[in-house]
Design a protein around this motif. Structure first.
Motif, mmCIF file in Angstrom:
data_model
loop_
_atom_site.group_PDB
_atom_site.id
_atom_site.type_symbol
_atom_site.label_atom_id
_atom_site.label_comp_id
_atom_site.label_asym_id
_atom_site.label_seq_id
_atom_site.Cartn_x
_atom_site.Cartn_y
_atom_site.Cartn_z
ATOM 1 N N ARG A 228 0.850 -1.197 0.000
ATOM 2 C CA ARG A 228 0.000 0.000 0.000
ATOM 3 C C ARG A 228 0.876 1.234 0.000
ATOM 4 N NH1 ARG A 228 -4.390 0.191 3.938
ATOM 5 N NH2 ARG A 228 -4.640 2.260 3.087
ATOM 6 N N ARG A 254 0.671 13.976 -0.380
ATOM 7 C CA ARG A 254 1.222 13.381 0.851
ATOM 8 C C ARG A 254 2.749 13.349 0.819
ATOM 9 N NH1 ARG A 254 -2.938 8.408 2.120
ATOM 10 N NH2 ARG A 254 -4.822 9.675 2.048
ATOM 11 N N SER A 279 -4.747 10.310 -13.437
ATOM 12 C CA SER A 279 -6.021 9.818 -12.887
ATOM 13 C C SER A 279 -6.879 10.955 -12.366
ATOM 14 C CB SER A 279 -5.864 8.783 -11.771
ATOM 15 O OG SER A 279 -5.099 7.692 -12.209
ATOM 16 N N ARG A 301 -0.033 12.985 -17.275
ATOM 17 C CA ARG A 301 -0.674 12.380 -18.447
ATOM 18 C C ARG A 301 -2.151 12.158 -18.151
ATOM 19 N NH1 ARG A 301 -3.232 9.129 -16.371
ATOM 20 N NH2 ARG A 301 -2.677 7.254 -15.370
ATOM 21 N N LYS A 399 -14.125 12.560 -8.630
ATOM 22 C CA LYS A 399 -12.828 11.874 -8.559
ATOM 23 C C LYS A 399 -12.261 12.127 -7.171
ATOM 24 C CE LYS A 399 -11.173 9.502 -12.001
ATOM 25 N NZ LYS A 399 -10.066 8.619 -12.294
ATOM 26 N N GLY A 401 -9.271 10.963 -4.672
ATOM 27 C CA GLY A 401 -8.021 10.197 -4.561
ATOM 28 C C GLY A 401 -7.697 9.429 -5.834
ATOM 29 N N GLY A 402 -8.259 9.862 -6.963
ATOM 30 C CA GLY A 402 -8.022 9.142 -8.226
ATOM 31 C C GLY A 402 -9.085 8.096 -8.512
ATOM 32 N N ARG A 467 -18.075 13.054 3.135
ATOM 33 C CA ARG A 467 -17.104 13.677 4.048
ATOM 34 C C ARG A 467 -17.512 15.106 4.368
ATOM 35 N NH1 ARG A 467 -14.284 9.342 5.910
ATOM 36 N NH2 ARG A 467 -14.616 7.860 4.246
ATOM 37 N N THR A 500 -9.317 18.048 5.784
ATOM 38 C CA THR A 500 -9.280 16.601 6.000
ATOM 39 C C THR A 500 -7.904 16.246 6.531
ATOM 40 O OG1 THR A 500 -10.329 16.549 3.868
ATOM 41 C CG2 THR A 500 -9.814 14.433 4.850
ATOM 42 N N ARG A 504 -1.862 8.343 7.485
ATOM 43 C CA ARG A 504 -1.554 6.969 7.099
ATOM 44 C C ARG A 504 -0.098 6.878 6.787
ATOM 45 N NH1 ARG A 504 -4.684 2.949 5.817
ATOM 46 N NH2 ARG A 504 -6.890 3.161 6.071
HETATM 47 C C1 MCA Z 1 -11.591 8.895 1.497
HETATM 48 N N1 MCA Z 1 -11.174 8.867 2.763
HETATM 49 C C2 MCA Z 1 -11.209 10.092 3.258
HETATM 50 C C3 MCA Z 1 -11.701 10.925 2.228
HETATM 51 N N2 MCA Z 1 -11.946 10.148 1.147
HETATM 52 N N3 MCA Z 1 -10.881 10.553 4.452
HETATM 53 C C4 MCA Z 1 -11.007 11.869 4.686
HETATM 54 N N4 MCA Z 1 -11.473 12.736 3.759
HETATM 55 C C5 MCA Z 1 -11.822 12.314 2.526
HETATM 56 N N5 MCA Z 1 -12.241 13.192 1.630
HETATM 57 C C6 MCA Z 1 -10.684 7.723 3.536
HETATM 58 C C7 MCA Z 1 -11.668 6.686 3.809
HETATM 59 O O1 MCA Z 1 -12.346 6.922 4.955
HETATM 60 C C8 MCA Z 1 -10.797 5.451 3.947
HETATM 61 O O2 MCA Z 1 -10.174 5.489 5.182
HETATM 62 C C9 MCA Z 1 -9.834 5.664 2.902
HETATM 63 O O3 MCA Z 1 -9.692 7.060 2.798
HETATM 64 C C10 MCA Z 1 -10.318 5.156 1.537
HETATM 65 O O4 MCA Z 1 -9.391 4.319 1.088
HETATM 66 P P1 MCA Z 1 -8.166 4.765 0.174
HETATM 67 O O5 MCA Z 1 -8.594 5.607 -0.948
HETATM 68 O O6 MCA Z 1 -7.467 3.496 -0.131
HETATM 69 O O7 MCA Z 1 -7.285 5.682 1.136
HETATM 70 P P2 MCA Z 1 -5.778 5.606 1.489
HETATM 71 O O8 MCA Z 1 -5.424 4.267 1.996
HETATM 72 O O9 MCA Z 1 -5.494 6.760 2.352
HETATM 73 O O10 MCA Z 1 -5.059 5.748 0.077
HETATM 74 C C11 MCA Z 1 -5.008 6.956 -0.639
HETATM 75 C C12 MCA Z 1 -4.533 6.611 -2.033
HETATM 76 C C13 MCA Z 1 -5.581 5.744 -2.686
HETATM 77 C C14 MCA Z 1 -3.200 5.875 -1.938
HETATM 78 C C15 MCA Z 1 -4.320 7.902 -2.801
HETATM 79 O O11 MCA Z 1 -6.828 6.431 -2.691
HETATM 80 C C16 MCA Z 1 -5.226 5.304 -4.067
HETATM 81 O O12 MCA Z 1 -4.426 4.386 -4.244
HETATM 82 N N6 MCA Z 1 -5.800 5.945 -5.103
HETATM 83 C C17 MCA Z 1 -5.525 5.627 -6.479
HETATM 84 C C18 MCA Z 1 -6.771 5.279 -7.204
HETATM 85 C C19 MCA Z 1 -6.465 4.861 -8.659
HETATM 86 O O13 MCA Z 1 -5.582 4.073 -8.893
HETATM 87 N N7 MCA Z 1 -7.199 5.409 -9.608
HETATM 88 C C20 MCA Z 1 -6.905 5.155 -11.000
HETATM 89 C C21 MCA Z 1 -8.175 4.838 -11.739
HETATM 90 P P3 MCA Z 1 -9.907 4.235 6.113
HETATM 91 O O14 MCA Z 1 -9.882 3.031 5.218
HETATM 92 O O15 MCA Z 1 -8.612 4.558 6.684
HETATM 93 O O16 MCA Z 1 -11.011 4.233 7.101
HETATM 94 S S1 MCA Z 1 -7.778 4.593 -13.489
HETATM 95 C C22 MCA Z 1 -7.870 6.173 -14.096
HETATM 96 O O17 MCA Z 1 -8.199 7.084 -13.407
HETATM 97 C C23 MCA Z 1 -7.397 6.505 -15.501
HETATM 98 C C24 MCA Z 1 -7.220 5.339 -16.413
HETATM 99 C C25 MCA Z 1 -6.084 7.230 -15.387
HETATM 100 O O18 MCA Z 1 -5.951 8.282 -16.016
HETATM 101 O O19 MCA Z 1 -5.223 6.744 -14.641
#
Ligand code: MCA
Ligand code: AMP
Length: 504
Positions: A228, A254, A279, A301, A399, A401-402, A467, A500, A504
């Motif tokens: 992670r 971060r 993203s 990109r 969108k 966090g992506g 949120r 916020t 983590r």
């Molecule tokens: C979510 N959470 C928040 C909020 N939103 N907390 C406070 N304020 C907010 N606004 C909290 C939730 O309560 C939960 O917390 C956790 O964040 C949600 O899980 P996660 O998103 O995994 O959070 P993280 O562990 O802190 O990781 C952040 C992250 C992750 C590393 C940036 O979101 C991530 O990997 N994002 C990438 C997404 C991605 O790959 N998208 C690409 C799609 P808890 O679990 O602690 O209770 S493909 C795409 O878009 C196209 C093709 C492109 O161009 O790439």
């Protein structure tokens, strides 16, 4: 370098391909052997070319080996977010018609939705021989047809993505679209066997799967898989030899905060040959903040699950702040009204079993050329063709966090709350997450719902929980009764939401 078909490059990788974690190192020979074993085991279970496998995984070496084996066997891999709750996973399972579920570890959500569909763990598939997997009579296992490059129009991946209508749709990528997408991008970025990609993204979306993992693998590069994301883990991975980092803006945010606390780590990130981001929109201020601290200019990109990556800033030359750059080789763009249309060989074949949805996004070319794909993104184009994404045509997509979220899906969950008379979900700007989910609620008479109680009513992935809460006496609507989300967004933006804090 990339004259070998993608299928072969994944099944029998270049000698520089490795999958590394802090505990494990798997080299190209071990990948080839494991993918063959997995392919045989899957075939021996009666799965045939074109069958779907639901792949509910976190970032692990075993998950990557199962992917390689399933693709090698000619199966269609359907990635699903390991944080999905029952309703979300049940939809992807039913819609894709998957015949097998592969998980990292068994859990209550998968148990609740699997029904008659068998569930296997990645570890069992990677390590066991077919006869240990309760395969019955294994029969003939011919995995070679999974390697036959004449099958370019076969689906390889079905990637689910949210839409404006609520339920996620499967983007069908063929071997042809996948190969075109990864090759054009890896060529633009000159990813080579000398690289090691620091992989901190979830494996179940296009960014982590097609750009980072399959991109590195197909280009002959190594992959350092982080279970992670954390700033510390990324810095450690770069210190261990990572040369390319692929990120989303929340990660960049971060990392900047981390560098403010630990300025000495800037020298480690400065070693990166390439740091990319996408993203979601990367604020120009974040690009400068990273450049000021590390000397690295992040390369932004743009892409979509439907199209893979179509636009990128250059490897050499100006990386323009606040812009996503120019079309990759083979990509053409048009701006119609202010919406971006794209076409190119990496665009999906279509949505899975949704010809109605295809009709909404594909437009035939009047001149008889390939069809155009309507992205729904609102853009500006600089005089020299550099594209800037300025927003979405629809306010019903967020969108965070992506992650792409459907406002409708969250509204449907909130509408069931006993204190809620009417609800609309909008995105409000958030420094860390890009946008945060804001529930605009008209309460039932005498009721005052709290944010916590609304969150508890959303039995969906954590990122979809509201949120921010805005209570209003009525929702603004047009003459047709449609909620005016632009107005709501403007009202919501005026509130001063607490910052916020995610530790983590
Ligand atoms: C979510 N959470 C928040 C909020 N939103 N907390 C406070 N304020 C907010 N606004 C909290 C939730 O309560 C939960 O917390 C956790 O964040 C949600 O899980 P996660 O998103 O995994 O959070 P993280 O562990 O802190 O990781 C952040 C992250 C992750 C590393 C940036 O979101 C991530 O990997 N994002 C990438 C997404 C991605 O790959 N998208 C690409 C799609 P808890 O679990 O602690 O209770 S493909 C795409 O878009 C196209 C093709 C492109 O161009 O790439
Ligand atoms: P997804 O459906 O999760 O693949 O998300 C695709 C959407 O992410 C696009 O339609 C854009 O709205 C957004 N997106 C991807 N990359 C960028 C970027 N660099 N800048 C702004 N938006 C982006």
């Amino acid at each position: 370098m990339n004259s070998r078909p993608l299928k072969l490059r994944l099944a029998l990788p270049h000698e520089s391909v490795t999958l590394l974690t802090s505990e494990r190192r798997v080299d190209h020979r071990q990948i080839a052997a494991a993918s063959l074993r997995v392919a045989r085991a899957l075939r021996a279970r009666g799965l045939v070319r074109g069958d779907r496998v639901l792949w509910v995984v976190r970032s692990s070496v075993d998950a990557a080996l199962v992917l390689a084996g399933a693709l090698r066997a000619g199966l269609v891999v359907v990635p699903a977010n390991a944080g999905y709750q029952e309703a979300e996973l049940a939809h992807v399972l039913a819609d894709s018609g998957a015949n097998l579920i592969v998980v990292e570890e068994p859990g209550p959500v998968v148990d609740a939705v699997a029904g008659d569909v068998p569930v296997l763990t990645c570890a069992a598939l990677v390590r066991a021989e077919p006869d240990e997997l309760d395969c019955g009579s294994a029969g003939e296992v011919d995995v070679n047809d999974g390697l036959d490059d004449s099958l370019d129009d076969d689906l390889a991946l079905l990637i689910y993505t949210s839409g404006t209508t609520g339920r996620a749709k499967g983007c069908g990528h063929t071997w042809r679209s996948l190969a075109a997408g990864v090759d054009a991008l890896m060529q633009r970025w000159q990813v080579s066997p000398g690289d090691v990609v620091v992989h901190a993204l979830p494996l179940f979306h296009v960014h982590g799967l097609c750009v980072a993992l399959l991109g590195a693998w197909s280009a002959g590069a190594g992959t350092l898989l982080l279970p992670r994301f954390s700033p510390e883990a990324v810095i450690d991975a770069v210190a261990r030899g990572g040369t390319v980092l692929m990120s989303v803006p929340t990660m960049v945010h971060r990392l900047i905060q981390h560098l403010d606390q630990h300025p000495e780590d800037a020298a480690v990130l400065a070693r990166l040959r390439l740091w990319t981001c996408g993203s979601a929109a990367l604020p120009a201020a974040q690009l400068s903040a990273v450049r000021d601290r590390t000397g690295v200019t992040i390369l932004e990109r743009y892409g979509m699950s439907e199209t893979l990556i179509t636009l990128s800033n250059p490897l050499v030359g100006e990386r323009r702040p606040g812009a996503v750059g120019w079309p990759l080789d083979g990509v053409e763009v048009r701006v119609v009204g202010d919406e971006l249309w794209v076409r190119g060989p990496m665009v999906m074949k279509g949505y899975w079993r949704r010809p109605d949805a295809d009709r909404d996004v594909f437009v035939d070319d009047a001149a008889g050329g390939a069809r155009w794909f309507k992205t729904g993104d609102v853009v500006d184009v600089d005089g020299d063709g550099c594209v800037r994404v300025v927003g979405r045509a629809s306010q019903d997509i967020l969108k965070v966090g992506g992650y792409k979220l459907s406002a409708r899906e969250i509204e449907d969950a909130l509408a069931a709350h006993e204190d809620v008379a009417e609800v609309a979900v909008v995105g409000v700007p958030d420094d860390e997450w890009g946008e945060r989910v804001c529930a605009v609620v008209v309460a039932r008479p005498g009721r005052s719902p709290t944010l916590a109680s609304l969150q508890a009513a959303v039995h969906l992935h954590e990122a979809k929980k509201p949120r921010a809460l805005l209570l209003l006496p009525t929702l603004p609507r047009n003459a047709m009764g449609k909620v005016l989300k632009h107005e709501l967004k403007a009202v919501a933006r005026e509130q001063s939401w607490p910052t916020t804090t995610t530790t983590r």
